[in-house]
Design a protein around this motif. Structure first.
Motif, PDB file in Angstrom:
ATOM      1  N   GLU A   2     -58.103  23.680   4.965  1.00  0.00           N
ATOM      2  CA  GLU A   2     -58.042  22.685   6.010  1.00  0.00           C
ATOM      3  C   GLU A   2     -57.677  23.259   7.437  1.00  0.00           C
ATOM      4  OE1 GLU A   2     -59.352  19.932   5.628  1.00  0.00           O
ATOM      5  OE2 GLU A   2     -59.362  19.343   3.450  1.00  0.00           O
ATOM      6  N   VAL A  43     -52.662  16.188   6.200  1.00  0.00           N
ATOM      7  CA  VAL A  43     -53.937  16.021   5.458  1.00  0.00           C
ATOM      8  C   VAL A  43     -53.831  15.523   4.031  1.00  0.00           C
ATOM      9  CG1 VAL A  43     -56.326  17.024   4.770  1.00  0.00           C
ATOM     10  CG2 VAL A  43     -55.018  17.703   6.810  1.00  0.00           C
ATOM     11  N   VAL A  44     -54.530  14.515   3.631  1.00  0.00           N
ATOM     12  CA  VAL A  44     -54.341  13.784   2.309  1.00  0.00           C
ATOM     13  C   VAL A  44     -55.817  14.095   1.950  1.00  0.00           C
ATOM     14  CG1 VAL A  44     -53.790  11.857   1.043  1.00  0.00           C
ATOM     15  CG2 VAL A  44     -52.805  12.212   3.312  1.00  0.00           C
ATOM     16  N   TYR A  45     -55.634  14.540   0.537  1.00  0.00           N
ATOM     17  CA  TYR A  45     -57.038  15.045  -0.224  1.00  0.00           C
ATOM     18  C   TYR A  45     -56.703  14.163  -1.728  1.00  0.00           C
ATOM     19  CZ  TYR A  45     -59.972  16.428  -3.833  1.00  0.00           C
ATOM     20  OH  TYR A  45     -60.942  16.638  -4.891  1.00  0.00           O
ATOM     21  N   ALA A  57     -57.355   8.773  -0.713  1.00  0.00           N
ATOM     22  CA  ALA A  57     -57.579   8.851   0.496  1.00  0.00           C
ATOM     23  C   ALA A  57     -58.573   8.658   1.008  1.00  0.00           C
ATOM     24  CB  ALA A  57     -57.652  10.324   0.916  1.00  0.00           C
ATOM     25  N   ALA A  58     -59.748   7.940   0.134  1.00  0.00           N
ATOM     26  CA  ALA A  58     -60.937   7.215   0.682  1.00  0.00           C
ATOM     27  C   ALA A  58     -60.769   5.982   1.488  1.00  0.00           C
ATOM     28  CB  ALA A  58     -61.947   7.336  -0.296  1.00  0.00           C
ATOM     29  N   ASP A  80     -58.902   4.310   3.856  1.00  0.00           N
ATOM     30  CA  ASP A  80     -57.808   4.623   5.206  1.00  0.00           C
ATOM     31  C   ASP A  80     -56.931   3.567   5.387  1.00  0.00           C
ATOM     32  OD1 ASP A  80     -57.488   4.377   8.189  1.00  0.00           O
ATOM     33  OD2 ASP A  80     -58.444   6.612   7.900  1.00  0.00           O
ATOM     34  N   LEU A 140     -53.955   5.573   4.056  1.00  0.00           N
ATOM     35  CA  LEU A 140     -53.596   6.342   5.231  1.00  0.00           C
ATOM     36  C   LEU A 140     -52.618   5.672   6.224  1.00  0.00           C
ATOM     37  CD1 LEU A 140     -56.621   8.626   5.589  1.00  0.00           C
ATOM     38  CD2 LEU A 140     -54.696   9.194   4.084  1.00  0.00           C
ATOM     39  N   ARG A 197     -54.624  12.460   8.422  1.00  0.00           N
ATOM     40  CA  ARG A 197     -56.017  12.597   8.349  1.00  0.00           C
ATOM     41  C   ARG A 197     -56.477  12.725   7.004  1.00  0.00           C
ATOM     42  NH1 ARG A 197     -57.808  16.545  13.207  1.00  0.00           N
ATOM     43  NH2 ARG A 197     -56.928  15.397  14.867  1.00  0.00           N
ATOM     44  N   GLY A 198     -57.705  12.370   6.360  1.00  0.00           N
ATOM     45  CA  GLY A 198     -58.273  12.578   5.222  1.00  0.00           C
ATOM     46  C   GLY A 198     -58.853  13.725   5.275  1.00  0.00           C
ATOM     47  N   SER A 199     -58.991  14.578   4.037  1.00  0.00           N
ATOM     48  CA  SER A 199     -59.626  15.602   4.014  1.00  0.00           C
ATOM     49  C   SER A 199     -60.884  15.876   4.309  1.00  0.00           C
ATOM     50  CB  SER A 199     -59.202  16.464   2.526  1.00  0.00           C
ATOM     51  OG  SER A 199     -60.209  17.449   2.177  1.00  0.00           O
ATOM     52  N   THR A 200     -61.567  16.882   4.842  1.00  0.00           N
ATOM     53  CA  THR A 200     -62.942  16.844   5.277  1.00  0.00           C
ATOM     54  C   THR A 200     -63.539  18.208   4.328  1.00  0.00           C
ATOM     55  OG1 THR A 200     -62.489  18.453   6.910  1.00  0.00           O
ATOM     56  CG2 THR A 200     -62.483  16.292   7.410  1.00  0.00           C
TER      57      THR A 200
END
Length: 416
Positions: A202, A329-331, A335-336, A338, A342, A364-367
């Motif tokens: 990440e 970063v949250v995975y 995390a979907a 927000d 989040l 932030r959510g994981s990308t």
């Protein structure tokens, strides 16, 4: 004699790096063009090219017809990087799932593979699962396994033996899996906790790119994490740094498999969330259905998730006061959401982590999704071998077209 041999080997590696670097910059070149550009003698260059061809690192093919008449001699040939030759392999061997990515000699991601695996297998079977996954990826994508430079392996839980202060001493399970992979592919294997590798990915390509200090929270079937401080992964004296899921939130709470009580994992993991919803009369089969109910506005489910996010936020706020990250970063499935998940985490960090200090911490959510740890395995190899990270494809996990089984929403992996 040994010193002379070592010096010649270093010179050979430097010349080989110069050839590969020029091919990366310029694309396909004839041997003559390559010789002129890198400044090597004809004999030295031809020896290096022959070796690279034998290793499938480069390929030789006819030059495109420029419309110019030619004599009766052989057609002009050009040397180029073998874009299908895999040299770096990243593997995330989770409890229920495996992810594999491979990178070529140009440091581009050339293949991805993901599949479920039986849980609770012994070390020998886990190693076999990883080998089969790599070989299936090679078969599906028609990848040529060039001499593999290294394998980055992510495993759940402790990888370093906590009884040893030597970070290279692994647990018997991790040691066996790594040794089997190394023997099969004839390559060195670098092994680390999969959440820690995901944190590295990440920071390298994902949601925390551009930050040198980040906290990664993996929130799914289990709860884990990783810390990047001043650009480096933090392992700790016993390899246990970043075990966020085993922060005790209630010393009188339920026993945890780690030996502690009231751990964060037991409070907010997906199984814990499903159980909490069931206590409120709402039945959900799995994480996907749970998140769907919350997104639809089911109040009981929303309350459970919001409460879990507040709990996670308090733990992260305490951690942020210690390591001072620029980004969290949250995975994971929660995390979907927000606003529901989040945002409470952001609020807890802002309210509880040195609120009077003039600093900003992004949440932030994981990308990178479920591939993050496997990509982290590649990043670990590149960093360890001193390669240039910027040469890797800029968006290794953003375009699912053409891949296989990369739906992160169905990833059941866990760091524990």
């Amino acid at each position: 004699m040994t010193e002379r041999t070592d010096a010649l080997q270093r010179l050979r590696r430097a010349n080989e790096a110069a050839v590969l670097g020029e091919l990366r910059r310029s694309g396909a070149l004839s041997r003559g063009e390559l010789k002129d550009r890198v400044g090597l003698s004809r004999t030295t260059l031809f020896a290096i090219v022959s070796d690279l061809l034998e290793r499938n690192t480069v390929v030789e093919q006819p030059a495109p017809d420029a419309g110019q008449p030619r004599g009766r001699g052989r057609p002009a040939l050009e040397i180029s990087l073998n874009s299908r030759g895999a040299e770096l392999i990243g593997i995330d061997l989770q409890r229920h799932h495996i992810h594999v990515v491979v990178a070529n000699c140009a440091h581009e991601i050339v293949g991805r593979y993901s599949a479920p695996v039986p849980a609770d297998s012994q070390a020998a079977e886990r190693a076999a699962q990883a080998i089969r996954a790599v070989e299936e990826l090679v078969r599906r994508e028609n990848i040529s396994l060039a001499p593999v430079q290294g394998i980055g392996l992510g495993l759940p839980g402790l990888v370093q033996n906590p009884a040893s202060a030597d970070r290279h001493t692994m647990t018997p399970f991790a040691g066996h899996v790594a040794a089997e992979l190394g023997r099969h592919f004839g390559a060195p294997v670098l092994t680390d906790n999969n959440s820690r590798l995901a944190a590295l990915a990440e920071v390298t390509w994902g949601a925390a790119r551009g930050f040198d200090n980040a906290v990664y929270l993996r929130w799914s079937q289990g709860v884990g994490g990783g810390l990047v401080v001043n650009g480096s992964l933090v392992h700790g004296a016993h390899g246990a740094a970043g075990e966020i899921g085993h922060t005790s939130c209630d010393p009188e709470g339920k026993p945890c498999h780690c030996g502690g009580r009231g751990c964060l994992e037991g409070l907010i993991s997906v199984p814990a969330l499903l159980a909490a919803c069931a206590d409120r009369g709402v039945s959900a089969r799995d994480a996907e259905e749970l998140i769907g109910l919350a997104a639809e506005g089911r109040p009981e489910v929303a309350d459970v998730l919001r409460g879990a996010a507040v709990t996670a936020g308090r733990v992260l706020a305490a951690l942020a006061a210690q390591v001072d990250p620029e980004c969290v970063v949250v995975y994971g499935e929660p995390a979907a959401l927000d606003d529901l998940v989040l945002t409470p985490i952001r609020e807890q960090i802002a309210a509880l982590s040195l609120p009077s200090a003039p600093r900003s911490i992004e949440v932030r959510g994981s990308t990178l999704g479920g591939e993050a740890a496997a990509l982290g395995g590649v990043a670990l190899l590149l960093r360890t071998t001193g390669q240039d990270l910027a040469e890797l494809l800029d968006r290794p996990a953003s375009a699912p077209a053409g891949g296989h089984g990369r739906d992160a929403a169905h990833d059941e992996g866990t760091s524990r």
